[in-house]
Write a protein that holds these residues in place. Structure first.
Motif, short mmCIF file in Angstrom:
data_model
loop_
_atom_site.label_atom_id
_atom_site.label_comp_id
_atom_site.label_asym_id
_atom_site.label_seq_id
_atom_site.Cartn_x
_atom_site.Cartn_y
_atom_site.Cartn_z
N PHE A 1 0.84 -1.19 0.00
CA PHE A 1 0.00 0.00 0.00
C PHE A 1 0.88 1.24 0.00
O PHE A 1 2.05 1.20 0.42
N THR A 2 0.33 2.33 -0.45
CA THR A 2 0.98 3.65 -0.37
C THR A 2 -0.10 4.66 -0.04
O THR A 2 -1.21 4.58 -0.58
N LEU A 3 0.21 5.59 0.87
CA LEU A 3 -0.81 6.52 1.34
C LEU A 3 -0.16 7.85 1.71
O LEU A 3 0.93 7.88 2.29
N GLU A 4 -0.79 8.94 1.31
CA GLU A 4 -0.36 10.27 1.71
C GLU A 4 -1.12 10.64 2.98
O GLU A 4 -2.34 10.78 2.93
N ILE A 5 -0.44 10.76 4.09
CA ILE A 5 -1.17 11.07 5.32
C ILE A 5 -0.37 12.02 6.22
O ILE A 5 0.82 12.27 5.99
N ASP A 6 -1.01 12.44 7.24
CA ASP A 6 -0.39 13.26 8.27
C ASP A 6 0.70 12.45 8.97
O ASP A 6 0.52 11.26 9.27
N ALA A 7 1.83 13.05 9.22
CA ALA A 7 2.98 12.32 9.75
C ALA A 7 2.72 11.77 11.15
O ALA A 7 3.42 10.88 11.61
N ASN A 8 1.72 12.28 11.84
CA ASN A 8 1.45 11.79 13.20
C ASN A 8 0.15 11.01 13.30
O ASN A 8 -0.34 10.77 14.39
N ALA A 9 -0.37 10.66 12.16
CA ALA A 9 -1.64 9.95 12.18
C ALA A 9 -1.48 8.55 12.78
O ALA A 9 -0.38 8.05 12.94
N ASN B 1 4.24 8.29 13.18
CA ASN B 1 5.48 8.84 13.75
C ASN B 1 6.56 9.10 12.74
O ASN B 1 7.71 8.71 12.91
N ASN B 2 6.19 9.65 11.59
CA ASN B 2 7.16 9.98 10.56
C ASN B 2 7.80 8.79 9.86
O ASN B 2 8.74 8.97 9.09
N GLN B 3 7.34 7.58 10.17
CA GLN B 3 7.93 6.43 9.44
C GLN B 3 7.42 6.45 8.00
O GLN B 3 6.24 6.64 7.76
#
Lengths: 1014, 513
Positions: free
Chosen positions: A42-50, A67-69
């Motif tokens: 999978f690939t997803l654009e999300i908030d870094a702290n989601a 956590n920015n991973q």
């Protein structure tokens, strides 16, 4: 807050394989998410702290702080608490943890990996209690499937259901089209199929489309087949020596001089003449995909397997398959419409692999090595006119096979259904489906003019042509309702009807004086003969078969802990008279998931799941010729010749049979007790069953006095009890990201005992004249013994001296074998009356194995995969008869070199004589142990796509593999193949097995293949 | 409604409810009776003809050197020779009752047909069906004596009848046939169908056998000596039958191109066979014929067979002037036949049956092949087609002479004149001379054995007892048939043990078996 791109792979904790279709969503933002692709990526654009939530049916949901991973790989644990693995049962599916019957499911991938032409062959050794045996190693030949021991005297084949459509066998299917195969072993599981399920049920589901990215697959293999093990026949010198010896032993003079023997060389090796390497190959192109509302799966494949006896000109099997399955949701999912269609076009040609008169290999065993393959002109040798004993009347077996085997057949088969499903209310569903099993077949044969010996010739060019077609239509209607009471009481109910009709037609013609001289022109239109006596023309409809069925099922569980399942089916059939037409088949089964009890909490760290099961059910078998309840008047084959002219026939009729209006189903009744367990984080899986299955009221020929004057009626009588245990173990372990392995073992023990045959002697007698001309009865069904056991004289060795003959006396001092000489067999006087006769024949073997077992090993290391599959049987015997004992000049296998030829030379094989007196009674010298363990498949694969580790590699998978099928067989049996599926049969009985009259062995195949997924 | 849905019916078979409705049905059912008789009499293995010859003093069991000893058990009246063969005749027994069942069903159902205006046809069909039934029972009662008797279909466990009851049915059936089959000359009836003359002649044969074997003065009170003779005189006067001029012309192998054919004037009754047998279910051939051929050896005009051998005594019995010697027996040395399969032959004597032997001929390429290859598709095992002549006019003459016809000397002379031709010298007619002549005339026709038995068991046993040197696989051995075995069994054959078992002991085995 910054947005980042996160990607990763979701894999299964148990076996490390990717989980496609898993849901990946952002916690609190349910609209934002994706699902994994076919490789679990999978690939997803999300908030870094989601926080990401990973979920999928049957797995425990996991939450991960991003956590920015940028890379998050997830291993999903199986969640037995939620909806576990679903398995296919009759008219539906069920969560495996809730099943209460004994059934097992084999994944299509596991079958495809075996690279066999037939799914049943791939199932060998994978299913405990299911014995699968080739009837012949020839391409396209069917397999015998026996579930939990032989139960019937006529047919022991299970019922096959493909996508809900009943069909007679499944060899037309390509392995890669199969999603899974379920085997319903106990009567409780099978009872929903009522009057046809006595021998168990095999349910095949073909591949369905899935929601997700479209995928194209291409699979291909190419293999070379060779003879795995050759039988050694006597060479020329050995043959001449043995022939001389048999003449001397018979008081005659030797036939071959020392000079002749010295100059003989090795002679013709007929095995080498008969066998040759052959090719097998397969190509499959598949496409699958789906959207919210529609899914599809389709494939096209080609398979071609040549035979190793005589090569592709004498036997081959060629198959084209096309499949299209799709499903569509209409009206917001309230209506579902779909269809499953599989089509196969099969071309084949085969040599004789049947009884002693129709068996190409057997002829090759019999012809002596002095007989030449060719004459001085390079033509097949014709023995007509030669009076040498080794030539006279002998026919070249290879040429015989070539001449008598010019034929081509093709079959088309369409199996499928179209269905609608309506959601009437929440959880109340109505499904209606119309299924068809259609076939059309045609073929033609050509016999040229030839002469090979005075017994083997054709003086006319002959053509035969046949055509036939038929269809079964099945209309099923099901109403299902699911509901809960008080949260804890879960009910699933189903009622349904099924109606079935078969009809078909066939024609056959034969004629002579063909104006062309080859197979491609061998058609009836090209035959010029007009003499009616030399023409055969037959044709007509098949008997129409109809059935009507009503059935229902209730599933109940309390908190998933206490399970109950009850089914009932009423079947009406056209097969029996109006008074005995309806049969009723109930079943009940229950389960207790012990691990759900509180007192089991202490062991939950190692015992994840444990279920006890018990079931009872009744099923039927209606395999019998129709109209047994009517007294018929037959015209076929009935005529007389009045007047002077030969061949002119006047037609007559005669009353054919005694009717039996009381005829009804065979009934099987079965109790099954078992447990299923998962241990050590579900790594170890155990299934165990004990069963007792009684099949009774067999459809057998009445023991009728000849004075009745007509064919005996078929009556109900006789029974057999199969008792056994089955155990299946699998162990799956994923050591780390790079390495995982699995080991599986299954085994079954079965005991088979016949009872209550309603004849004076309690016996259904076997056929005579099967092992050689005029050979005696050698197998039978008899009360107290296994079905089809071997019946003959027991021997205790070979008389070594005259003294031994003279000391072999009865209680009253009489010689028991007064005519015996040193070198003759010592027969056991079972009844102690001092005479060796029929009463001394006894059970000397049993073709039914005590144990059947299989094991498999699989491993994945990085891009490599390895698998090994083996299967075996133990505790059975075979009858081996290659020689026609009414002749004295036929060849022997090299086993005869160990014969008695002087005091102390042998105590196992008697001396040879020209009248074959030690060999023309059926004794235990014909019996061999049939135990074997076959390494059926070994495969090593390498996935370039995986190894490349390149994003956007052109393929998701590009696996190359090397396989060996039938790598090695561990056995003491001295024939070419210990897996002898041949048995003697006629129109009434088919319960004999394990008879090697010259058995077409399974080839060893070396193959390379490729799987590509885009 | 689902019950209606479930109804189907056979479309390629008729059922007994829809059949036997019109006169044509009766005819096709009658053909079925002939077919039943053809199957039982023409079968391979131990049939009436084969057993009659093997048991007689004319033949030995022979066959292959490594074959089982079942034919020797028949030949020597001793099952201990082949103890496994407790069912020497099971197939034959079953086929007899199947054929009789066909007749009984027809006779039971024939009157449900409306025969108005066709009563003669009905009576003829009944006569033919009863003739066939009588013929079958006569073979059975001679072979086994003690047999269940059915004159209508039954699935009951029926005990063996007193032989007198069987002979009563036989006599009544033949009397009916001789009165109801039209009295036209033989040639107006197609060959193979039973005629009034066949019924009358067979009745006389039954009379002679019954009165001889059982020492009675008449046939179960139904036919007297003068009555039997009157039937034969009718045949001689009215049937149109006569003798074929050359004895050899009666037999295909002996006559070459002069063969008189299978519907010649001398044949009073024969069972027809033809070459349309196959392995699909058609059994129309003479399947026992091949048993009598030379063991796997072919020499024009003789075909290959399995080798039941002929006792040299038979060959030596003939006077050198008797044309019947060369017409009846194949002499290997005498005909300079290069027979070379001594190794494969059991009980080789140098002589084979010539009246009933498979034949060979040259094909287009000049190869010697089985004659079945010339006229049919070629399977010599199932396509043999020579008819079995049950009763010849010569037999009518000799029976009439034996029964004391006023023309006895003339009848006797007619038969002998044909045999000796120009070398004929008259011999005075007497019982002893007639019996001797019958042996010479009817050797190898399935008659001799019963002619022996009707002279009394002791006489028969004395003639049949044998101690001869034969070659088994080329090795000299002594063939012994003991008179006491014939006496113990009274010349009767083994009842199939399968049938005894099935009957639960209701059927009893014959003494000595």
């Amino acid at each position: 807050q910054s947005s980042i791109s996160v990607s990763g792979t979701v894999t299964d904790a148990q076996n490390g394989v990717p989980v496609p279709g898993a849901s990946v969503v952002v916690k609190g933002q349910e609209g934002k998410g994706t699902s994994t692709d076919f490789d679990g990526k999978f690939t997803l654009e999300i908030d870094a702290n989601a926080i990401l939530v990973f979920s999928y049916i049957g797995y425990k949901t996991q939450e991960v702080n991003v956590n920015n991973q940028k890379t998050i790989n997830i291993i999903l644990e199986t969640d037995i608490e939620s909806l576990g693995e679903v398995i296919v049962i009759g008219y539906g599916v069920q969560r495996k943890e809730l099943t209460t019957g004994s059934n097992l499911q084999i994944n299509g991938d596991a079958l495809e990996k075996q690279s066999t032409t037939n799914a049943l062959q791939a199932m060998q050794g994978q299913a405990a209690g299911v014995q699968i045996t080739s009837t012949s190693g020839q391409p396209g030949e069917s397999l015998n499937v026996v579930i939990r021991g032989l139960g019937s005297t006529y047919s022991n084949a299970p019922l096959y259901i493909v996508d809900g459509v009943q069909t007679s066998d499944i060899s037309y299917l390509n392995n890669s089209d199969i999603e899974n195969i379920s085997v319903l072993k106990d009567a409780a599981s099978a009872a929903i199929y009522g009057s046809q399920a006595a021998n168990g049920v095999i349910l095949v589901t073909t591949k369905k489309g899935k929601k997700g990215k479209a995928q194209i697959t291409f699979d291909q293999y190419f293999g070379i087949q060779t003879l795995a093990k050759k039988v050694d026949l006597l060479d020329a010198v050995e043959y001449m020596t043995i022939m001389n010896e048999s003449r001397i032993n018979s008081g005659q003079s030797r036939i071959y001089s020392e000079e002749q023997i010295a100059s003989a060389g090795s002679g013709t090796d007929w095995m080498d003449q008969m066998f040759q390497d052959a090719i097998t190959k397969n190509y499959t192109l598949g496409v699958t995909g789906g959207s919210e509302n529609s899914s599809y799966s389709s494939s096209l494949s080609y398979l071609n397997q040549e035979g190793i006896v005589g090569g592709k000109d004498n036997s081959y099997y060629e198959r084209y398959n096309f499949r299209f399955n799709s499903e569509h949701k209409l009206y917001n999912g309230r209506v579902t419409f779909g269809e499953n269609l599989s089509y196969a076009w099969i071309n084949n040609n085969g040599i004789g692999v049947g009884n002693q008169y129709n068996n190409a290999l057997r002829s090759a065993f019999q012809v002596n090595p002095l007989f030449p393959m060719y004459d001085e002109n390079g033509e097949f040798f014709n023995s007509t006119g030669y009076s040498e004993t080794w030539l006279q009347g002998v026919s070249n077996p290879y040429a015989q096979m070539v001449y008598s085997n010019q034929n081509e057949y093709d079959t088309q088969k369409l199996v499928g259904n179209v269905y609608f499903e309506f959601e009437l209310l929440k959880d109340l569903r109505f499904r209606t489906s119309l299924g068809i099993d259609y076939y059309a077949t045609q073929g033609h044969t050509f016999t040229p003019v030839y002469e090979l010996s005075v017994y083997s010739f054709s003086n006319q060019r002959k053509v035969t042509q046949n055509m036939g077609k038929g269809k079964s239509l099945i209309w099923d209607n099901l109403l299902t309702y699911k509901f809960n009471l008080n949260e804890d009481h879960h009910f699933e109910t189903m009622v349904g009807t099924s109606s079935y009709k078969y009809d078909g037609h066939s024609m056959y013609g034969e004629n002579v004086e063909l104006i062309f001289d080859d197979l491609s022109h061998a058609w009836l239109s090209n035959a010029s003969n007009t003499d009616g006596a030399l023409i055969t023309l037959t044709g007509g409809p098949d008997v129409i078969v109809k059935r009507m069925s009503y059935f229902g099922r209730l599933n109940y569980n309390y908190k998933g802990k206490y399970l109950l399942n009850a089914t009932f089916r009423a079947d009406g059939t056209s097969q029996f008279s109006e008074n005995n037409r309806w049969g009723y088949f109930p079943s009940v089964s229950a389960g207790w998931v012990v691990t759900k009890e509180n007192f089991m909490d202490s062991s939950s760290n190692w015992l994840n799941y444990f279920k006890l099961r018990a079931s009872y059910g009744q099923v039927g078998n209606q395999n019998v010729e129709p109209f047994q309840y009517l007294a018929r008047v037959r015209s076929q084959f009935t005529n007389y010749t009045f007047g002077e002219t030969e061949g002119v026939l006047t037609s007559g009729v005669y009353p054919y049979n005694i009717s039996n209006p009381d005829l009804k189903w065979e009934v099987a009744e079965e109790i099954d007790l078992g447990f299923d367990a998962n241990l050590f984080d579900y790594k170890l899986n155990i299934n165990f069953d004990w069963y007792r299955k009684e099949q009774k009221d067999w459809l057998i020929e009445a023991p009728i006095l000849a004075t009745a004057g007509a064919e005996a009626p078929i009556i109900n009588g006789g029974s057999v009890i199969n008792t056994g245990v089955e155990l299946a173990l699998t162990f799956n372990n994923r050591v780390n990201e790079n390495f995982s392995y699995n080991v599986g073992f299954n085994g079954a023990y079965n005991k088979n005992k016949v009872g209550s045959i309603p004849t004076e002697d309690g016996i259904i007698h076997g056929l005579t004249g099967q092992l050689w001309d005029n050979s005696p009865e050698f197998y039978r069904a008899e009360n107290g013994n296994p079905l089809g056991y071997f019946w003959g004289y027991e021997t205790t060795g070979v008389f070594q001296t005259d003294d031994e003959v003279n000391n072999y006396v009865s209680g009253s001092g009489d010689l028991i074998q007064p005519d015996a000489e040193p070198g003759d067999l010592i027969y056991v006087d079972q009844d102690g009356n001092g005479v060796i006769d029929e009463n001394d024949k006894t059970k000397i073997g049993d073709p039914n194995p005590d144990f059947t077992y299989g094991f498999s090993i699989g491993a994945n290391y990085k891009a490599f995969d390895f698998s090994l599959q083996a299967n075996g049987i133990a505790g059975n015997q075979l009858v081996q008869s290659y020689r026609n004992q009414t002749g004295s000049n036929q060849n022997w296998t090299t086993e005869i070199l160990d014969r008695w030829h002087g005091t102390g030379s042998s105590n196992t094989i008697p001396k040879v004589t020209t009248d074959n007196k030690n060999f023309n009674e059926f004794s235990d010298i014909y019996i061999k142990d049939g135990d074997f363990l076959r390494i059926s498949t070994v495969t090593l694969g390498f996935d370039i796509a995986k190894a490349a580790k390149i994003n956007n590699f052109f393929a998701d998978q590009m696996r190359l593999y090397f396989s060996v099928l039938n790598l090695y067989t561990f056995t003491h049996y001295n024939g070419m193949d210990p897996e002898v599926g041949f048995g003697v049969s006629d129109d009434t009985y088919n319960f004999s097995s394990g008879v090697d009259l010259g058995y077409y062995p399974r080839p060893r195949t070396y193959m390379i293949g490729m799987n590509i997924k885009f | 409604c689902s019950n209606d849905f479930l109804n189907t019916e056979p479309v390629t078979d008729l059922t007994d409810e829809s059949f036997y409705q019109i006169p044509e049905h009766a005819y096709t059912a009658l053909v079925g009776c002939y077919d039943g008789m053809q199957i039982v009499t023409g079968a391979s293995g131990r049939t009436f003809y084969t057993a009659s010859e093997v048991m007689s003093d004319d033949c030995f069991g022979g066959l292959g050197h490594s074959d089982p000893y079942d034919y020797q058990a028949v030949d020597e009246f001793d099952v201990r020779v082949a103890p496994a063969y407790q069912n020497l005749y099971n197939d034959t027994w079953i086929k007899y009752y199947q054929a009789i069942y066909r007749c009984n069903v027809l006779l039971q159902k024939i009157d449900q047909i409306d025969w108005t205006g066709q009563e003669n046809t009905r009576n003829r069909y009944v006569g033919e069906a009863r003739f066939i039934r009588a013929y079958l029972y006569f073979e059975m009662v001679r072979l086994w004596e003690n047999i269940p008797l059915l004159t209508e279909p039954s699935t009951d466990n029926i005990p063996q009848a007193d032989p007198d009851e069987v002979y009563t049915v036989i006599a009544q059936d033949l009397l009916y046939a001789s009165e109801n089959i039209p009295g036209e000359t033989y040639s107006s009836t197609p060959g193979g169908r039973a005629t009034r003359w066949a019924a009358k002649s067979l009745l006389a044969r039954v009379y002679l056998y019954y009165t001889g074997y059982y020492g009675q003065s008449d046939l179960v009170g139904l036919v007297s000596r003068s009555g039997a003779l009157a039937h034969l005189e009718d045949v001689i006067a009215l049937s149109g039958h006569g003798l074929v001029s050359e004895f050899a012309n009666l037999w295909p192998a002996a006559s070459g191109n002069d063969y008189a054919g299978e519907s010649n004037e001398e044949i009073v009754f024969s069972i027809k066979y033809t070459y349309t047998s196959d392995y699909n279910g058609n059994t129309d051939g003479n399947h026992w014929l091949v048993l009598f051929g030379m063991r796997e050896f072919m020499y024009y005009p003789y075909g290959n067979g399995w080798g039941i051998t002929v006792n040299p005594k038979l060959y030596d019995l003939y006077n050198a002037n008797d044309s019947r010697q060369m017409a009846s027996v194949i002499g290997i040395e005498e005909e300079e036949i290069p027979f070379d399969n001594l190794e494969g032959q059991r009980e080789y004597t140098g002589y084979y049956n010539k009246k009933y032997t498979p034949m060979s001929d040259y094909d287009e390429d000049g190869n010697l092949v089985s004659v079945t290859q010339i006229v049919a598709t070629g399977d010599f095992q199932i396509e043999q087609f020579q008819d079995y002549t049950v009763l010849r006019y010569a037999d009518v003459l000799l029976m009439a002479a034996e029964l004391g016809s006023a023309n006895a000397q003339s009848y006797f002379d007619q038969v002998r004149q044909r045999a000796y031709g120009n070398n004929f010298t008259q011999l005075s007619v007497s019982q002893e001379n007639i019996m001797a002549e019958r042996h010479l005339e009817f050797a190898l026709e399935g008659i001799r054995y019963w002619d022996l038995l009707r002279q009394g068991i002791d006489t028969a046993a004395g003639e049949i007892a044998e101690s001869a040197t034969v070659l088994n696989g080329g090795i000299e051995e002594t063939k012994t048939i003991s008179a006491s075995n014939v006496q113990t069994t009274k010349g009767l054959s083994q009842i199939p043990s399968t049938q005894i078992t099935l009957s639960g002991g209701v059927l009893q085995q014959n003494t000595g078996w």
